[in-house]
Enzyme design. Structure first.
Site, PDB file in Angstrom:
ATOM      1  N   VAL A  43     -93.651 -86.511 -56.922  1.00  0.00           N
ATOM      2  CA  VAL A  43     -94.291 -85.207 -56.858  1.00  0.00           C
ATOM      3  C   VAL A  43     -93.265 -84.083 -56.895  1.00  0.00           C
ATOM      4  O   VAL A  43     -93.567 -82.952 -57.287  1.00  0.00           O
ATOM      5  CB  VAL A  43     -95.153 -85.111 -55.574  1.00  0.00           C
ATOM      6  N   LYS A  44     -92.036 -84.374 -56.514  1.00  0.00           N
ATOM      7  CA  LYS A  44     -91.005 -83.337 -56.433  1.00  0.00           C
ATOM      8  C   LYS A  44     -90.592 -82.789 -57.798  1.00  0.00           C
ATOM      9  O   LYS A  44     -89.947 -81.737 -57.871  1.00  0.00           O
ATOM     10  CB  LYS A  44     -89.778 -83.879 -55.695  1.00  0.00           C
ATOM     11  N   ASP A  45     -90.956 -83.468 -58.875  1.00  0.00           N
ATOM     12  CA  ASP A  45     -90.682 -82.921 -60.210  1.00  0.00           C
ATOM     13  C   ASP A  45     -91.341 -81.552 -60.374  1.00  0.00           C
ATOM     14  O   ASP A  45     -90.793 -80.650 -61.015  1.00  0.00           O
ATOM     15  CB  ASP A  45     -91.220 -83.859 -61.294  1.00  0.00           C
TER      16      ASP A  45
END
Length: 507
Positions: A43-45
């Site tokens: 999700v950090k993308d």
């Protein structure tokens, strides 16, 4: 099938997957959002791209510049991916304790790793955060992403993650469950869902049991990327500016064992391989779903894939070494099995399940990989009483005497924690002492001796971690039950002939 002009264009638009077998018997619809389908695997993308693009737009990051971040791995991976595509240098400050798979992925994208393991508060000049900031100050053209306080972090989820969930559920979502790390994901997504639903959607913050966010003592945990750790010497505990606590309706504390059980159970019932922080969210979501109806729709955000943790949460040897048990069908009815992890009684006297019971790992459910043909470390261990650094020596001596400890009994010296939730984490242990050494000492900390290795209670006495325990490695080892220090064992009890001693002990 969609086609994209660049890898960055493929970030977002992850699907929803309905759970069936693992959610059997639950009345609401339960969907998970597998964020590892982003190109960097988490999700950090989303936040990484959002922060980088804002820095470019505001002139903070220019061509040929250096992207710098302090991270437990996933944000660094997202930034490294984007930096590689756009031609920036990437430098990531992190701890050597992060999963080996994450370290390998970071270097695969060309990022430079700076490993910092100093156990100090964030404002200490040797902390990983301080070293990251110092590097930026000393490096021309460097930009510090600072996900914890960067408004582009939650903004990414308000713009993408929230709308995706609302659209893909056709507006039927009633509950959103996510872990709380920097706070960006749950704050941005939750704010959008609350606004678009007129406040109908409830947001649950799934949080490690000891995390300060949900009222824990702030001690370390084994689940990467979730929760809020507070160093015991912290003067002022500052929470991330990316976290909007007004968005979160309630917190659901989840212990490490329950989180690990959840992701391993998910893999074996749904064929979905999710990471450890996903287990925190899953355990919280299933517990929530037990109280909902057929009219409800629960969406659980799964931050990353289990492929990044094959050497930890999905590795039986790692689980055994840290005192965790084999995966079982999870019980979502309560806060998990943390009560059996050797919690201090308030007097500093640990009660460690499976410690010194002559039954080894069998005392509280079977340890992963525990040898059925011989005793385990737990069978030789004794419970772990402790005194806190800074405690008055006279008070500590009286308390230990009242508990019936002998002069030569092992007592741990630990960092103080207000409202200690569980038995101490290994990082909170300063050393060990005895009532005899404490008596007449000027200070508790001055009596502490170095501790030896950390041994899971289910380790067989023939395990290499036990047999490799050398004389110079300390006289007393910490015995772990579900990752917490539930007992100790003296080297002389296991050596020099552990197999022979085991036979004598069993007899």
């Amino acid at each position: 099938m969609a086609s994209y002009e660049s890898v960055l264009d493929s970030i977002g638009a992850t699907p929803l997957l309905r759970l069936t077998r693992s959610a059997a018997g639950l009345r609401p619809r339960v969907y998970v959002k597998p964020e590892w389908q982003n190109p960097g695997g988490s999700v950090k993308d989303r936040a990484a791209l959002s922060m980088l693009r804002r820095a470019e737009a505001e002139g903070e990051l220019r061509p040929g510049g250096t992207v710098v971040e302090v991270t437990s791995g996933n944000t660094g991976i997202g930034l490294a991916l984007a930096a590689a595509h756009l031609g920036y240098r990437a430098v990531v400050f992190t701890s050597s304790t992060i999963a080996q798979e994450k370290r390998a992925q970071l270097t695969a994208y060309g990022a430079e790793l700076r490993l910092v393991d100093a156990f100090v508060p964030k404002d200490h000049p040797d902390s990983v955060h301080a070293q990251g900031r110092r590097f930026v100050a000393e490096t021309p053209g460097a930009w510090f992403a600072h996900q914890y306080d960067n408004p582009a972090n939650p903004a990414a989820h308000y713009a993408t993650t929230g709308p995706e969930i609302w659209t893909d559920t056709e507006g039927t979502v009633t509950h959103f469950v996510a872990t709380v790390g920097t706070g960006g994901t749950i704050s941005g997504t939750g704010r959008y869902l609350k606004e678009v639903s007129g406040g109908r959607v409830r947001v649950t913050g799934a949080d490690p049991l000891t995390s300060a966010y949900s009222g824990g003592d702030g001690s370390q945990k084994y689940i990467e990327g979730a929760g809020h750790f507070v160093h015991p010497e912290t003067v002022q505990d500052l929470w991330p500016q990316s976290l909007d606590t007004t968005v979160i309706d309630d917190y659901a504390p989840v212990d490490d064992q329950s989180a690990i059980d959840a992701v391993r159970w998910l893999a074996r019932t749904e064929g979905i391989l999710a990471g450890g922080s996903s287990g925190v969210a899953l355990a919280a979501a299933f517990r929530l779903a037990e109280h909902l109806t057929e009219d409800d729709t629960v969406v659980v955000l799964l931050p990353d894939s289990g492929r990044s943790y094959l050497s930890t949460y999905f590795d039986d040897a790692w689980l055994t070494a840290n005192g965790f048990t084999a995966p079982t069908a999870p019980d979502w009815s309560g806060a998990g099995n943390a009560a059996g992890t050797g919690t201090g009684t308030g007097t500093g006297i640990g009660t460690g399940a499976g410690i010194g019971t002559r039954a080894g790992a069998g005392a509280e459910g079977r340890a992963v990989g525990a040898g059925a043909d011989g005793p385990t470390v737990g069978a030789y261990a004794t419970p772990a009483p402790y005194v806190e650094r800074g405690e008055a020596v006279a008070d500590a001596v009286r308390r230990l005497a009242a508990a019936g400890l002998a002069d030569d009994d092992v007592v741990l010296v630990v960092h103080p924690r207000d409202g200690r939730v569980l038995a101490p984490h290994p990082s909170d242990v300063i050393g060990w002492t005895t009532p005899a050494r404490l008596r007449g000492a000027a200070a508790v900390a001055g009596t502490a001796r170095r501790v030896g290795p950390k041994l899971g209670r289910g380790l067989a006495l023939t395990d290499p971690a036990v047999t490799a325990w050398a004389e110079g490695d300390g006289e007393v080892a910490l015995v772990l039950d579900q990752g917490r220090v539930a007992g100790t064992v003296a080297r002389r009890r296991l050596r020099p002939q552990p197999v022979q001693r085991a036979a004598e002990h069993a007899g």
